[in-house]
Motif scaffolding. Sequence first.
Motif, PDB file in Angstrom:
ATOM      1  N   SER A 169      19.956  40.103 -41.765  1.00 10.14           N
ATOM      2  CA  SER A 169      18.826  39.287 -42.061  1.00 10.14           C
ATOM      3  C   SER A 169      17.512  39.534 -41.076  1.00 10.14           C
ATOM      4  O   SER A 169      16.596  39.429 -41.191  1.00 10.14           O
ATOM      5  N   THR A 170      17.853  39.211 -39.744  1.00 14.33           N
ATOM      6  CA  THR A 170      17.076  39.528 -38.552  1.00 14.33           C
ATOM      7  C   THR A 170      16.493  40.792 -38.422  1.00 14.33           C
ATOM      8  O   THR A 170      15.219  40.830 -38.285  1.00 14.33           O
ATOM      9  N   ARG A 171      17.247  41.927 -38.768  1.00 10.35           N
ATOM     10  CA  ARG A 171      16.558  43.299 -38.744  1.00 10.35           C
ATOM     11  C   ARG A 171      15.481  43.478 -39.955  1.00 10.35           C
ATOM     12  O   ARG A 171      14.314  43.912 -39.758  1.00 10.35           O
ATOM     13  N   LEU A 172      15.839  42.878 -41.291  1.00 10.80           N
ATOM     14  CA  LEU A 172      14.758  42.878 -42.193  1.00 10.80           C
ATOM     15  C   LEU A 172      13.723  42.032 -41.856  1.00 10.80           C
ATOM     16  O   LEU A 172      12.324  42.628 -42.014  1.00 10.80           O
ATOM     17  N   MET A 173      13.900  40.754 -41.213  1.00 10.86           N
ATOM     18  CA  MET A 173      12.647  40.054 -40.888  1.00 10.86           C
ATOM     19  C   MET A 173      11.824  40.704 -39.714  1.00 10.86           C
ATOM     20  O   MET A 173      10.669  40.649 -39.804  1.00 10.86           O
TER      21      MET A 173
END
Length: 219
Positions: A3-7
Amino acid sequence: MGSTRLMSHVNTVCDWVIRLLYLNFLWFFFTIVGLVIAGIFPATVALFSVLQESFQKGENVRVFKRFWNVYKREFRKANVLGIIIVMISIIFYTDWLFTNQVMGTLGMIAKGILLGSCFVYGITLLYVIPVYLHVNGKLFTTMKLAFLIGITYPQYTFFMLLSIVSIMLVSFLLPMAGYLFFISGIGSVLMYFSIHVIKKVEERQKITKPGKSRLIIHN
């Protein structure tokens, strides 16, 4: 983690969308400030310079400051480059009018040679401003290197042209997107591929001429 990478990717995309929108506005504004004729080439050089810094340094670019500084610094020299480009284009157009008056086989040969020359010149123009920025505004070196790079790396030129056609198609189908991103979108494509090509030129020079100064000089 995912999720952090996507954001992070989403933030990067949003940052580039805003930057391209802003650059498109700055290009139009400073082109008008220069009364169009005298403003279009300095504004284009400034736009490419900001894109160059953005690709190399990511988010750490002060867009307006960089754009304004380059616009002022390169105003005269960029217009000289523009005059050269326009004059060569006028010569090609004049030659085309002349070849239309020549009939028969000689006329067909002349048109073929002229069209081939125009095509090579068009390819050269794709690299002119990125190369201009990398050689610190040396006009003769700019035209020479842009020509050599254009004919030496046809695969990059092909992807450039394909990307430009895609942007033009999107702009035709979505006119508002064209108004907001057309110039900065094309500029980003040309600068992105040019940076990779110039790196290859520098790497090749290091191999063929070790110990000598680099052919391409960064700002």
